[in-house]
Scaffold this active site. Sequence first.
Site, PDB file in Angstrom:
ATOM      1  N   ARG A  78      -3.597  17.665 -44.153  1.00  0.00           N
ATOM      2  CA  ARG A  78      -2.482  16.914 -43.586  1.00  0.00           C
ATOM      3  C   ARG A  78      -2.933  16.350 -42.247  1.00  0.00           C
ATOM      4  O   ARG A  78      -3.562  17.064 -41.453  1.00  0.00           O
ATOM      5  CB  ARG A  78      -1.285  17.864 -43.380  1.00  0.00           C
ATOM      6  CG  ARG A  78      -0.154  17.289 -42.569  1.00  0.00           C
ATOM      7  CD  ARG A  78       0.667  16.302 -43.353  1.00  0.00           C
ATOM      8  NE  ARG A  78       1.669  15.664 -42.498  1.00  0.00           N
ATOM      9  CZ  ARG A  78       2.354  14.579 -42.858  1.00  0.00           C
ATOM     10  NH1 ARG A  78       2.160  14.000 -44.028  1.00  0.00           N
ATOM     11  NH2 ARG A  78       3.240  14.062 -42.040  1.00  0.00           N
ATOM     12  N   GLU A  82       0.815  13.870 -33.062  1.00  0.00           N
ATOM     13  CA  GLU A  82       1.645  14.572 -32.085  1.00  0.00           C
ATOM     14  C   GLU A  82       3.005  13.897 -31.891  1.00  0.00           C
ATOM     15  O   GLU A  82       3.093  12.676 -31.786  1.00  0.00           O
ATOM     16  CB  GLU A  82       0.911  14.573 -30.742  1.00  0.00           C
ATOM     17  CG  GLU A  82       1.672  15.247 -29.630  1.00  0.00           C
ATOM     18  CD  GLU A  82       0.835  15.321 -28.347  1.00  0.00           C
ATOM     19  OE1 GLU A  82       0.023  14.416 -28.097  1.00  0.00           O
ATOM     20  OE2 GLU A  82       1.009  16.298 -27.606  1.00  0.00           O
ATOM     21  N   CYS A  83       4.057  14.717 -31.864  1.00  0.00           N
ATOM     22  CA  CYS A  83       5.397  14.211 -31.586  1.00  0.00           C
ATOM     23  C   CYS A  83       6.053  15.233 -30.668  1.00  0.00           C
ATOM     24  O   CYS A  83       6.578  16.240 -31.139  1.00  0.00           O
ATOM     25  CB  CYS A  83       6.182  14.052 -32.888  1.00  0.00           C
ATOM     26  SG  CYS A  83       7.914  13.657 -32.620  1.00  0.00           S
ATOM     27  N   CYS A  96       9.137  14.770 -38.012  1.00  0.00           N
ATOM     28  CA  CYS A  96       7.786  15.242 -37.692  1.00  0.00           C
ATOM     29  C   CYS A  96       7.656  16.763 -37.769  1.00  0.00           C
ATOM     30  O   CYS A  96       6.734  17.291 -38.384  1.00  0.00           O
ATOM     31  CB  CYS A  96       7.377  14.765 -36.315  1.00  0.00           C
ATOM     32  SG  CYS A  96       7.382  12.969 -36.181  1.00  0.00           S
ATOM     33  N   GLU A 121       0.678  10.184 -29.786  1.00  0.00           N
ATOM     34  CA  GLU A 121       2.140  10.256 -29.686  1.00  0.00           C
ATOM     35  C   GLU A 121       2.800   8.920 -30.033  1.00  0.00           C
ATOM     36  O   GLU A 121       2.267   7.851 -29.707  1.00  0.00           O
ATOM     37  CB  GLU A 121       2.466  10.659 -28.250  1.00  0.00           C
ATOM     38  CG  GLU A 121       3.903  10.725 -27.861  1.00  0.00           C
ATOM     39  CD  GLU A 121       4.668  11.868 -28.521  1.00  0.00           C
ATOM     40  OE1 GLU A 121       5.605  11.568 -29.254  1.00  0.00           O
ATOM     41  OE2 GLU A 121       4.322  13.049 -28.298  1.00  0.00           O
ATOM     42  N   ARG A 123       3.398   7.189 -32.879  1.00  0.00           N
ATOM     43  CA  ARG A 123       2.599   6.292 -33.724  1.00  0.00           C
ATOM     44  C   ARG A 123       1.548   5.540 -32.908  1.00  0.00           C
ATOM     45  O   ARG A 123       1.253   4.375 -33.158  1.00  0.00           O
ATOM     46  CB  ARG A 123       3.486   5.280 -34.462  1.00  0.00           C
ATOM     47  CG  ARG A 123       4.458   5.937 -35.429  1.00  0.00           C
ATOM     48  CD  ARG A 123       5.216   4.949 -36.265  1.00  0.00           C
ATOM     49  NE  ARG A 123       6.203   5.642 -37.079  1.00  0.00           N
ATOM     50  CZ  ARG A 123       7.108   5.032 -37.831  1.00  0.00           C
ATOM     51  NH1 ARG A 123       7.123   3.721 -37.911  1.00  0.00           N
ATOM     52  NH2 ARG A 123       7.971   5.723 -38.527  1.00  0.00           N
ATOM     53  N   ASP A 155       2.693   0.295 -36.382  1.00  0.00           N
ATOM     54  CA  ASP A 155       1.948   1.545 -36.360  1.00  0.00           C
ATOM     55  C   ASP A 155       0.592   1.316 -35.704  1.00  0.00           C
ATOM     56  O   ASP A 155      -0.243   0.608 -36.235  1.00  0.00           O
ATOM     57  CB  ASP A 155       1.764   2.041 -37.805  1.00  0.00           C
ATOM     58  CG  ASP A 155       1.365   3.502 -37.866  1.00  0.00           C
ATOM     59  OD1 ASP A 155       0.747   3.984 -36.892  1.00  0.00           O
ATOM     60  OD2 ASP A 155       1.657   4.150 -38.877  1.00  0.00           O
ATOM     61  N   ARG A 157      -1.559   3.724 -34.922  1.00  0.00           N
ATOM     62  CA  ARG A 157      -2.426   4.890 -35.069  1.00  0.00           C
ATOM     63  C   ARG A 157      -3.795   4.482 -35.590  1.00  0.00           C
ATOM     64  O   ARG A 157      -3.924   3.551 -36.352  1.00  0.00           O
ATOM     65  CB  ARG A 157      -1.791   5.910 -36.023  1.00  0.00           C
ATOM     66  CG  ARG A 157      -0.632   6.625 -35.379  1.00  0.00           C
ATOM     67  CD  ARG A 157       0.054   7.562 -36.326  1.00  0.00           C
ATOM     68  NE  ARG A 157       0.748   6.872 -37.375  1.00  0.00           N
ATOM     69  CZ  ARG A 157       1.611   7.462 -38.201  1.00  0.00           C
ATOM     70  NH1 ARG A 157       1.856   8.738 -38.089  1.00  0.00           N
ATOM     71  NH2 ARG A 157       2.214   6.763 -39.128  1.00  0.00           N
ATOM     72  N   THR A 178       0.744  13.412 -47.954  1.00  0.00           N
ATOM     73  CA  THR A 178       1.366  12.262 -47.311  1.00  0.00           C
ATOM     74  C   THR A 178       2.256  11.513 -48.283  1.00  0.00           C
ATOM     75  O   THR A 178       2.109  11.652 -49.505  1.00  0.00           O
ATOM     76  CB  THR A 178       0.299  11.283 -46.764  1.00  0.00           C
ATOM     77  OG1 THR A 178       0.934  10.269 -45.993  1.00  0.00           O
ATOM     78  CG2 THR A 178      -0.492  10.616 -47.872  1.00  0.00           C
ATOM     79  N   LYS A 183      -1.929   5.319 -44.908  1.00  0.00           N
ATOM     80  CA  LYS A 183      -2.751   6.365 -44.300  1.00  0.00           C
ATOM     81  C   LYS A 183      -3.989   6.616 -45.170  1.00  0.00           C
ATOM     82  O   LYS A 183      -5.091   6.784 -44.666  1.00  0.00           O
ATOM     83  CB  LYS A 183      -1.922   7.652 -44.229  1.00  0.00           C
ATOM     84  CG  LYS A 183      -1.958   8.358 -42.903  1.00  0.00           C
ATOM     85  CD  LYS A 183      -1.132   9.644 -42.996  1.00  0.00           C
ATOM     86  CE  LYS A 183      -0.500   9.991 -41.678  1.00  0.00           C
ATOM     87  NZ  LYS A 183       0.265  11.247 -41.732  1.00  0.00           N
TER      88      LYS A 183
END
Length: 228
Positions: A78, A82-83, A96, A121, A123, A155, A157, A178, A183
């Site tokens: 996975r 971070e959130c 999250c 953090e 996205r 996004d 990321r 997911t 991703k």
Amino acid sequence: MSQKIPRPKLDELIACDAKHACPPNTKEGNCVTLMAVGDLPTRFGEYQVAAFWNDIDKKEHAAFIRGDVTGKEDVPVRLHSECLTGDVAGSLRCDCRDQLEESLTHIGTLDHGVVLYLRQEGRGIGFNNKIRAYQLQDEGLDTVEANLALGFSDDERDYAIAAHMLQALQVKSIRLMTNNPKKIEALKTHGVVVSGRIPIEILANAHNKRYLSTKKNKSGHLLEQGFE
Ligand SMILES: [Zn+2]
Ligand SMILES: [Zn+2]
């Protein structure tokens, strides 16, 4: 008595990874190094935690490792970004923390698996901008519209670091937990072999219903539940 879980040869990996250096002008231009590993008993089972250094964003990323994943194929993985609001304060604006707990719980029942905890953090837009986006959402925008209004893409990321972390752990191929097909594609472009997908579905609550329906209807997430 809990069953003794086979240990990864992480000390050897640290020694081996310390010597590696990616050429400075590779496509991604980045290098990630496994720095240290410690045992981590958790409420979700026995894990080890690994710390990584990298030269892209200078943040210290983490991997929660269950069992021996080195040299293995089809490793359940996975990627968690971070959130702070969700992971720490249990915010109901997003899913999250539910996803993180679900991942650690699921992998905690298996012989082996990895949760990568990426310090990107909101996205990838950072904490201050995430809260600015919340402010815009409070005024009526959805999550995608709010990010666009702040001048970011939906996004931001980047999965180059995640790909390199898996490489440092010498994971051969992964089954990714997911609902987000993007991703999987992003990881593949960074050379990760994704041999399968494990769905992870969190039921909506009154606060995150719009957030989840935007994920499904605007961002292409494969969620089973229907939204108005
Ligand atoms: Zn490298
Ligand atoms: Zn969140």
